[in-house]
Motif scaffolding. Structure first.
Motif, PDB file in Angstrom:
ATOM      1  N   SER A  67       0.834  -1.206   0.000  1.00  0.00           N
ATOM      2  CA  SER A  67       0.000   0.000   0.000  1.00  0.00           C
ATOM      3  C   SER A  67       0.866   1.253   0.000  1.00  0.00           C
ATOM      4  O   SER A  67       1.993   1.251   0.490  1.00  0.00           O
ATOM      5  N   ASP A  68       0.311   2.329  -0.558  1.00  0.00           N
ATOM      6  CA  ASP A  68       0.996   3.618  -0.593  1.00  0.00           C
ATOM      7  C   ASP A  68       0.090   4.635   0.091  1.00  0.00           C
ATOM      8  O   ASP A  68      -0.805   5.199  -0.530  1.00  0.00           O
ATOM      9  N   THR A 116      -5.198  -2.928   2.767  1.00  0.00           N
ATOM     10  CA  THR A 116      -4.428  -4.055   2.270  1.00  0.00           C
ATOM     11  C   THR A 116      -4.334  -4.002   0.753  1.00  0.00           C
ATOM     12  O   THR A 116      -4.953  -3.156   0.114  1.00  0.00           O
ATOM     13  N   GLY A 117      -3.596  -4.934   0.197  1.00  0.00           N
ATOM     14  CA  GLY A 117      -3.400  -4.952  -1.245  1.00  0.00           C
ATOM     15  C   GLY A 117      -2.549  -3.771  -1.665  1.00  0.00           C
ATOM     16  O   GLY A 117      -1.647  -3.348  -0.947  1.00  0.00           O
ATOM     17  N   MET A 118      -2.840  -3.235  -2.826  1.00  0.00           N
ATOM     18  CA  MET A 118      -2.093  -2.090  -3.343  1.00  0.00           C
ATOM     19  C   MET A 118      -2.916  -0.818  -3.192  1.00  0.00           C
ATOM     20  O   MET A 118      -3.108  -0.058  -4.138  1.00  0.00           O
ATOM     21  N   SER A 119      -3.410  -0.578  -1.991  1.00  0.00           N
ATOM     22  CA  SER A 119      -4.234   0.600  -1.715  1.00  0.00           C
ATOM     23  C   SER A 119      -3.400   1.872  -1.790  1.00  0.00           C
ATOM     24  O   SER A 119      -2.213   1.866  -1.461  1.00  0.00           O
ATOM     25  N   GLN A 120      -4.049   2.967  -2.218  1.00  0.00           N
ATOM     26  CA  GLN A 120      -3.401   4.275  -2.286  1.00  0.00           C
ATOM     27  C   GLN A 120      -4.307   5.295  -1.617  1.00  0.00           C
ATOM     28  O   GLN A 120      -5.495   5.370  -1.924  1.00  0.00           O
ATOM     29  N   VAL A 121      -3.731   6.085  -0.718  1.00  0.00           N
ATOM     30  CA  VAL A 121      -4.460   7.156  -0.056  1.00  0.00           C
ATOM     31  C   VAL A 121      -3.591   8.405  -0.131  1.00  0.00           C
ATOM     32  O   VAL A 121      -2.437   8.392   0.302  1.00  0.00           O
ATOM     33  N   SER A 122      -4.143   9.479  -0.694  1.00  0.00           N
ATOM     34  CA  SER A 122      -3.369  10.711  -0.850  1.00  0.00           C
ATOM     35  C   SER A 122      -3.388  11.533   0.433  1.00  0.00           C
ATOM     36  O   SER A 122      -4.130  11.247   1.367  1.00  0.00           O
ATOM     37  N   GLY A 123      -2.598  12.578   0.434  1.00  0.00           N
ATOM     38  CA  GLY A 123      -2.503  13.444   1.596  1.00  0.00           C
ATOM     39  C   GLY A 123      -3.731  14.301   1.822  1.00  0.00           C
ATOM     40  O   GLY A 123      -3.854  14.954   2.852  1.00  0.00           O
ATOM     41  N   CYS A 152     -12.180   1.928   9.515  1.00  0.00           N
ATOM     42  CA  CYS A 152     -12.517   1.694   8.108  1.00  0.00           C
ATOM     43  C   CYS A 152     -11.508   0.718   7.527  1.00  0.00           C
ATOM     44  O   CYS A 152     -10.381   0.621   8.002  1.00  0.00           O
ATOM     45  N   TYR A 153     -11.922  -0.011   6.518  1.00  0.00           N
ATOM     46  CA  TYR A 153     -10.979  -0.929   5.890  1.00  0.00           C
ATOM     47  C   TYR A 153     -11.300  -1.090   4.414  1.00  0.00           C
ATOM     48  O   TYR A 153     -12.421  -0.865   3.977  1.00  0.00           O
ATOM     49  N   GLY A 154     -10.250  -1.447   3.652  1.00  0.00           N
ATOM     50  CA  GLY A 154     -10.438  -1.634   2.228  1.00  0.00           C
ATOM     51  C   GLY A 154      -9.273  -2.360   1.600  1.00  0.00           C
ATOM     52  O   GLY A 154      -8.171  -2.405   2.153  1.00  0.00           O
ATOM     53  N   TYR A 155      -9.525  -2.935   0.440  1.00  0.00           N
ATOM     54  CA  TYR A 155      -8.531  -3.695  -0.311  1.00  0.00           C
ATOM     55  C   TYR A 155      -8.398  -3.096  -1.706  1.00  0.00           C
ATOM     56  O   TYR A 155      -9.412  -2.907  -2.394  1.00  0.00           O
ATOM     57  N   ASN A 156      -7.188  -2.774  -2.109  1.00  0.00           N
ATOM     58  CA  ASN A 156      -6.926  -2.183  -3.426  1.00  0.00           C
ATOM     59  C   ASN A 156      -7.778  -0.944  -3.682  1.00  0.00           C
ATOM     60  O   ASN A 156      -8.388  -0.812  -4.735  1.00  0.00           O
ATOM     61  N   ILE A 157      -7.814  -0.039  -2.752  1.00  0.00           N
ATOM     62  CA  ILE A 157      -8.619   1.174  -2.917  1.00  0.00           C
ATOM     63  C   ILE A 157      -7.733   2.339  -3.315  1.00  0.00           C
ATOM     64  O   ILE A 157      -6.530   2.318  -3.108  1.00  0.00           O
ATOM     65  N   ASN A 158      -8.352   3.356  -3.889  1.00  0.00           N
ATOM     66  CA  ASN A 158      -7.652   4.575  -4.283  1.00  0.00           C
ATOM     67  C   ASN A 158      -8.486   5.751  -3.779  1.00  0.00           C
ATOM     68  O   ASN A 158      -9.569   5.999  -4.296  1.00  0.00           O
ATOM     69  N   ILE A 159      -7.984   6.447  -2.770  1.00  0.00           N
ATOM     70  CA  ILE A 159      -8.726   7.565  -2.178  1.00  0.00           C
ATOM     71  C   ILE A 159      -7.905   8.830  -2.359  1.00  0.00           C
ATOM     72  O   ILE A 159      -6.764   8.916  -1.918  1.00  0.00           O
ATOM     73  N   HIS A 160      -8.501   9.800  -3.046  1.00  0.00           N
ATOM     74  CA  HIS A 160      -7.843  11.081  -3.253  1.00  0.00           C
ATOM     75  C   HIS A 160      -8.852  12.193  -3.004  1.00  0.00           C
ATOM     76  O   HIS A 160      -9.896  12.223  -3.644  1.00  0.00           O
ATOM     77  N   GLN A 161      -8.573  13.053  -2.081  1.00  0.00           N
ATOM     78  CA  GLN A 161      -9.404  14.218  -1.783  1.00  0.00           C
ATOM     79  C   GLN A 161     -10.839  13.827  -1.444  1.00  0.00           C
ATOM     80  O   GLN A 161     -11.792  14.314  -2.030  1.00  0.00           O
ATOM     81  N   ALA A 162     -10.985  12.933  -0.473  1.00  0.00           N
ATOM     82  CA  ALA A 162     -12.309  12.488  -0.053  1.00  0.00           C
ATOM     83  C   ALA A 162     -12.366  12.422   1.469  1.00  0.00           C
ATOM     84  O   ALA A 162     -11.342  12.280   2.133  1.00  0.00           O
ATOM     85  N   LYS A 163     -13.565  12.525   2.007  1.00  0.00           N
ATOM     86  CA  LYS A 163     -13.781  12.404   3.449  1.00  0.00           C
ATOM     87  C   LYS A 163     -14.699  11.218   3.686  1.00  0.00           C
ATOM     88  O   LYS A 163     -15.819  11.170   3.179  1.00  0.00           O
ATOM     89  N   ILE A 164     -14.225  10.247   4.467  1.00  0.00           N
ATOM     90  CA  ILE A 164     -14.969   9.016   4.715  1.00  0.00           C
ATOM     91  C   ILE A 164     -15.213   8.910   6.210  1.00  0.00           C
ATOM     92  O   ILE A 164     -14.299   9.137   7.013  1.00  0.00           O
ATOM     93  N   GLY A 165     -16.418   8.557   6.595  1.00  0.00           N
ATOM     94  CA  GLY A 165     -16.804   8.489   8.006  1.00  0.00           C
ATOM     95  C   GLY A 165     -16.264   7.266   8.724  1.00  0.00           C
ATOM     96  O   GLY A 165     -15.418   6.542   8.213  1.00  0.00           O
ATOM     97  N   ASN A 166     -16.780   7.035   9.917  1.00  0.00           N
ATOM     98  CA  ASN A 166     -16.358   5.920  10.757  1.00  0.00           C
ATOM     99  C   ASN A 166     -17.024   4.612  10.326  1.00  0.00           C
ATOM    100  O   ASN A 166     -18.111   4.607   9.771  1.00  0.00           O
TER     101      ASN A 166
END
Length: 91
Positions: A32-33, A47-54, A62-76
Motif C-alpha cells: 500500500s501507498d 491491504t493490497g495495493m491501496s493508495q491514499v493521498s494526503g 474503516c478498511y479496504g482492499y486495493n482502494i484509491n482515495i484522493h481528496q475524499a472524506k470518509i466516516g467511521n
C-alpha cells in the motif's frame, strides 16, 4: 548507478510510511501507498495495493482492499469495496 540509488531511496520512503502507520495503530500492507499527510483515525486497515493521498480524511475502523482515495472524506466504520476509487475533482 543513479537509478539504483533512486530506487533505494524510494524503498526507504515506502518502509518509513509502512512503519509510521503501523506504529500509529493503522494496519497497512507493505504494498500500500498511504501518504503521511493523510488524516486517518485509529483502527483502519488498508491491504493490497491501496493508495491514499494526503488530501484524504478517513474515520475510525474503516478498511479496504486495493482502494484509491484522493481528496475524499470518509466516516467511521466504513467497509470500502475492492478496487474502488474516490476522487474529487475541483476546477
Amino acid at each position: 548507478m543513479r537509478f539504483i540509488i533512486s530506487d533505494i531511496i524510494c524503498l526507504f520512503k515506502k518502509m518509513y510510511r509502512y512503519f509510521y502507520w503501523n506504529f500509529k495503530g493503522i494496519r497497512v500492507s507493505f504494498l500500500s501507498d498511504i501518504s503521511i499527510n493523510a488524516q486517518i483515525k485509529k483502527g483502519c486497515t488498508f491491504t493490497g495495493m491501496s493508495q491514499v493521498s494526503g488530501f484524504a480524511e478517513i474515520g475510525e475502523f474503516c478498511y479496504g482492499y486495493n482502494i484509491n482515495i484522493h481528496q475524499a472524506k470518509i466516516g467511521n466504520y466504513c467497509s470500502i469495496g475492492g478496487n474502488v476509487k474516490f476522487i474529487l475533482v475541483v476546477n
